[in-house]
Structures are given as C-alpha cells and as structure tokens.
Design an enzyme around this catalytic site. Sequence first.
Site, PDB file in Angstrom:
ATOM      1  N   GLU A 153      20.528  16.246 -37.069  1.00 43.00           N
ATOM      2  CA  GLU A 153      19.357  15.859 -36.274  1.00 43.00           C
ATOM      3  C   GLU A 153      18.307  16.964 -36.210  1.00 43.00           C
ATOM      4  O   GLU A 153      18.026  17.511 -35.135  1.00 43.00           O
ATOM      5  CB  GLU A 153      19.770  15.451 -34.861  1.00 43.00           C
ATOM      6  CG  GLU A 153      20.416  14.092 -34.803  1.00 43.00           C
ATOM      7  CD  GLU A 153      20.563  13.555 -33.383  1.00 43.00           C
ATOM      8  OE1 GLU A 153      20.460  14.335 -32.424  1.00 43.00           O
ATOM      9  OE2 GLU A 153      20.772  12.337 -33.243  1.00 43.00           O
ATOM     10  N   GLU A 308      25.319   7.395 -36.501  1.00 39.23           N
ATOM     11  CA  GLU A 308      25.752   7.720 -35.138  1.00 39.23           C
ATOM     12  C   GLU A 308      25.261   6.653 -34.188  1.00 39.23           C
ATOM     13  O   GLU A 308      24.106   6.212 -34.280  1.00 39.23           O
ATOM     14  CB  GLU A 308      25.099   9.020 -34.647  1.00 39.23           C
ATOM     15  CG  GLU A 308      25.833  10.284 -34.915  1.00 39.23           C
ATOM     16  CD  GLU A 308      25.136  11.454 -34.212  1.00 39.23           C
ATOM     17  OE1 GLU A 308      24.619  11.272 -33.079  1.00 39.23           O
ATOM     18  OE2 GLU A 308      25.085  12.524 -34.797  1.00 39.23           O
TER      19      GLU A 308
END
Length: 691
Positions: A153, A308
Amino acid sequence: MTVPQRWPLPTMAFGGDWNPDQWPREVWQHDITLMRELGVNLLSLPVFAWPQLEPSEGEYRTDWLAEILDALDAAGIGVALATGTATPPAWLVRAHPEMLPVRADGVRLDFGSRQSYCPSSPVFRAKVAALTTILATRFGDHPALRLWHVSNEYGDHISRCWCEVCAASFRRWLLRRHGSLAGINAAWGTKVWGQLYTDVEQIEVPRVTPGPDNPARLLDFERFCSDNVLELFRLELDILGELTPGVPRTTNFMGLFHDLDYWRFAAVEDLVSNDAYPDPGNTASHTDIALSYGLMRSLKSRPWLLIESAPSAVSWRPVNVPKAPGQLRAHALQAVAHGSDGAMFFQWRAARTGPERFHSAILGHRGEASRSFAEASQLAADLATLAPVAGSRVRSSVAMVVDWDTIWALRPDASLPAEISWHAEAYQHHAALHQLGLAVDSVALPGSDLSRYAVVVAPTLYVTSDAQAEALTEFVRGGGTLVVGAFSGVVNECEQVHAGGPPGPLRELLGVEVDEQWPLLETDEQIVEFDSGARTVGRFWAEWIEPSDDVEVVAHYDGRPLHDLPAITRRRLGEGAAYYVSAGLPLDSLTPWLHQVCAEAGVDVRMSANPSVEVVTRTDGATDYVFVINHAPTPAEARGPADADVLLAPDGDPPVRRASGLSITLPPFGVAVLRMPSTTPSLHHVHSIEV
Ligand code: GLA
Ligand code: ZN
C-alpha cells in the site's frame, strides 16, 4: 526444470495475508493444514518481515521463509511473495535517522509504526534494492511463487515528505518538466505576489507558508510526490523483472486513493491488485466501492485481484462495525462481479498484539470457532463454483473520467470560487448511474479507448488539456454521448485559467462560454427547471453561461439570481451529443436526468426498484455470468430470464422456474449467479433482471 504455470491461477484466488513470522513455529503447520481444508490457494507473505529477514545490516536470514514456502508448495498453496519493504527495521532507521519522513511543518516522524521512510532517501532505496535482490535471487524459481507483491500500500501512511532530499529531487523533477528556471517561473506565473525565483535553489517543497500558496506549485508537488513513489516502485519492479522475468508483479492499490496516479502505477506493473474495505456500517458503501472496482478493471482493461479485504470489522474507523452474517460473501462476490478474479483477506490469523489486534481475520481470536472462519469456508466453496468466471470481462457501456490532475488541483484550500471536490462529484454521479443498474468503467484522458462506451461522464474536469478536449471531441463526433459537469475546462496543466475563460478547450465541443461561476449559499434556493417541467433546488454550485446558437437548452435556472439562464445544455456534433451541466444537481434529480440521457444514447437502463440489489454481468464472449447481489439485511426478490442456468444459488428457497421467468428470493446479503449464452460480443448488452 519445468517452470510451473504461475499466473493466472486456473480458478478464482482465495486466501489472504499470512504473517507466520509473527507466530511460533508450532502454529505454521496447523495453519497450513487448515488452509488446505478451507481451499486456500494464494497467500500474501511476508509483508512486514524485514527485521526478521535482515536482523542486522547485511545479515540476511531467509531459511525460515524457505521452509514455509516449501510447506505451502507441498500443500498446493501458491504465494504472492511480498518484498517486505514497507517496514524498514529499527536498526536501519536508527543508523540513518535522515531516512525518516518530514512533515510540511518540519516535524520529522519517528520510528514506531510502519512506512517509516522518506520515499527519496538514498539509503532507504539502496536497502530496498538489496532486500528485493536477495529475495528474487533466492526464491525466483520457487514453485510456490505465483506473484510478486511489491512493498505494501504505497502511500498508505507516507506518500509525501518535505525533507531536504525531497526538495532537491523536486527541483530536478521541475527542471525536467519545465526545461529551465524560466520555464518554471512562467508555468507557475510567479510574477503574481512577488514569487519570482532567480535561482532554482530558491525553490522549496511547499512547506507551511504565511498565506495561500501558488496553486501551480502545489499541483506540481502532488505530481512530483506521486512520481517519486512511482520511482521507488520501479526500483523494485526493475530488479524483479530482470531477475525473475515471467513472474508477474503487483502492488496493492487502495481504490480511489488521492495521492497516487494509479494510471501511471498500473502501466508499469503486470497485474492490478486492490485492497477494499467498504464500511459495513454504511448502507451505501456498496455503491461507492463499485466506482473504485470500475477503476481497477479499467486500469489495464483486464481482470484484477481483490488482494485484501476484511472478513468482518476493521480497526481503524472511529466505530468499527462488524459484517453481518452473509456480508463477507456479498462483499467478496461484489468484487468478483466487478472483475476481480478472486477474493483475499487481511488477514489469515488475527493478531494478538500491535495496532491491529482488534482487526478481524479469517481465524478470529476464537480460531476455527470464529464466525468469520465459517463464512470464509462458504465463500471458498462459492469461489470454486465460480471458477469458470475467471478471466472474463465486465459488461459496461458507461465510463467515468478519472484524472488525477483534477483530483489534486481541487484542494479544499485551492482558492476556488467555492469548495468543490472531485471525489464528492464522482460519487454523486456514480450513485445515480449505479441506481440505474449500470456498471461504470473508468477512463484516462487521453489514453483510454472511449469508443467502447456509449456514454462518458466527466463529473468535473477542472484541469483540461487540449489533448483531452480532442479525445472527448472525437468521442462525440463518433457517436458518443458526453456529460460534462460544472467547473470543467477551467485551467490548463499549469493551473492557468484558459484564455477566454472556461470551458477553455471544451468551448467548441460544448458550445457554451462561462461568464462567471456562481456558487450558492446554503440559504440560496436556486431552482433548476428541466424541459420536462421537473424542478429541483440546485446544490452548492451554479454558473452564468452563454450558449452559442446551435446549442439546445435542456434545463434552465428559474428565480434569482440566474433567472432564465441555461443550466444544462446539449450540443449535437457528428453522430453524438455533448451535455454541459453547470448546476450542482441533487441525486434525486440527477438520477432521472441521467436515465433519460443514457436511454437516448441507447444504453439499456432500468431504474432499480430496489437500490440494495446490484446486478452486474461478466462475459467471456460465449457465456454470460450475471451476478445478483442483495446488499441489504432484508430479503429481496429478483426475476431473470426463464432459460437462465443457476450457477450459484442463494441460500434458502431455491429459484423457481416458470414460463414467465426465473424467480429468485435472495436472503439478507444473499447472492445468486446466473449463467446464459452470450448473445452479443458487445460489452454494452446487459440481461433483463428485474429487482
Ligand atoms: C491495509 C494494509 C494491511 C492492513 C489492513 C487493515 O490494507 O495493507 O496491512 O493494515 O489495511 O485493514
Ligand atoms: Zn524526504
């Protein structure tokens, strides 16, 4: 040695983040046995293990990871192998405190969380490259390796840094972009407010200033920060590409993330993967998340991967509402409906320590007794049933322009006529289209092939270049319908107001000139009246526009202050039509109006009687898969064609087949997937499912 088929998987991906390095060895085999039983086929690891992989400078320990990868391979479980570079260890940070990021107010952030790095730091970059090289060299041939999961991320905590190293990189970036100091001064218009620079060294990253900053400097800083993180990403991509050609590389995106231009990131990776955490406490979250899924499938015009998601509650909202029974499945299959080839979770086993100890996991703190374990088991079976859907495309005839220049330039402090946010306008337009049963793709301007769509919507395109205007004009001439929202075509790429005012390079296409923006006070009741006679009170924004002679007025302002002036216009050009919407429309009038616009453009729209039920179609050209998803905690009914096969039946009452059609009862958060032959290769076509 035969190289295993790494990607794509022959089925839907199912699994999640696993952090075995955070658990004692005894847990490893137990976890792997359970994963196998559950049907896990892909894991992301070891995302945060840098200190375990390199406990001191240059001392690499990878045997434990080899042992885990061997065990996973023996169990038939593949790995998205993380390069682990998002958590530089304490020893590294303490040895090189200058690699810690600095805020705009000069505070240097300390070690104690993750992403404790300045993206420009030379020492950090060198250590990232070294770790990536070690992992690629050791594991590049490992049969469990399916994908590289680069870093984690990017930008989640740190995408911008205001340190001296970043300032020097910013100056180099500016010189590359604008050619010279004179070019920078001209682009930024520095004669205003005495901002002229006489030496490039005088230019700094925009720290805290006494008053409003130069908008062009701020926009360039946003671009630089995104490019700077991209450079960090490319550093790893290049190493992996060279050492392990053929192993696909991805990094996990965060939906419509503000800070990074994902078009540029997606262009350099092999697979788009995305993290999605729709809020179970918000009944409209399935609508908003669908817009980001549209972006994910459009970034490479290919299936993407939900890498995710939360099995239940997250731990970072003020109130972390768990998912209701069935909602794990509804959320996961929504992503699949929108083009994800699988569903993965953060994380496999719930942490007992650290900031995420209250974040849900497939194995919650009660282990196999956890509700999320049971729900994940059901999802695993569903995904196996949906294996034939993998690789197929989403049918869509409407696209939204997603452009980071406009996202960045519409800052709350950008000294604009009034605050206007791209995200707010995008969600508003998307909510209307979603209610019309439309799956909305995203397009980059210029770059994407617009001719694939019947309708393109630009909720606001504040920054507009000539090339963008040309792409839109060509689309309309070719028969497309374009909807351009307020405050578009206002500035060029240097945030200079276009000569002659907005809509600048869109003036000819739209056939209007904007004399003044006319933002509304909360107390203003500026009526907008459509040619159908429908009336609404405008929302926050209006404009004084002057149409040219060949333009039709399809709605006008009524009452003060813009009485009788056009509010919405249409210009027909070639085979198509271009609308300009100068007014901020509330959802309950935007939706029926877009209904009419889409219907006239030949799009198959239907006003959903139940906005909680979403219908999305994937197709492989021969077979269509129609996902019908109930996002509400109450049952819902849907009706499909009589000849549709039920690939995935909802829990509860089985669908009833009559000559008149297939009746489906969806329980709360229930999902059905129907299968039928594709009747047309056009991605525009959708099936008639009534809800
Ligand atoms: C992000 C991160 C994960 C985890 C989850 C929790 O997506 O990538 O490591 O922190 O959030 O929601
Ligand atoms: Zn920095």
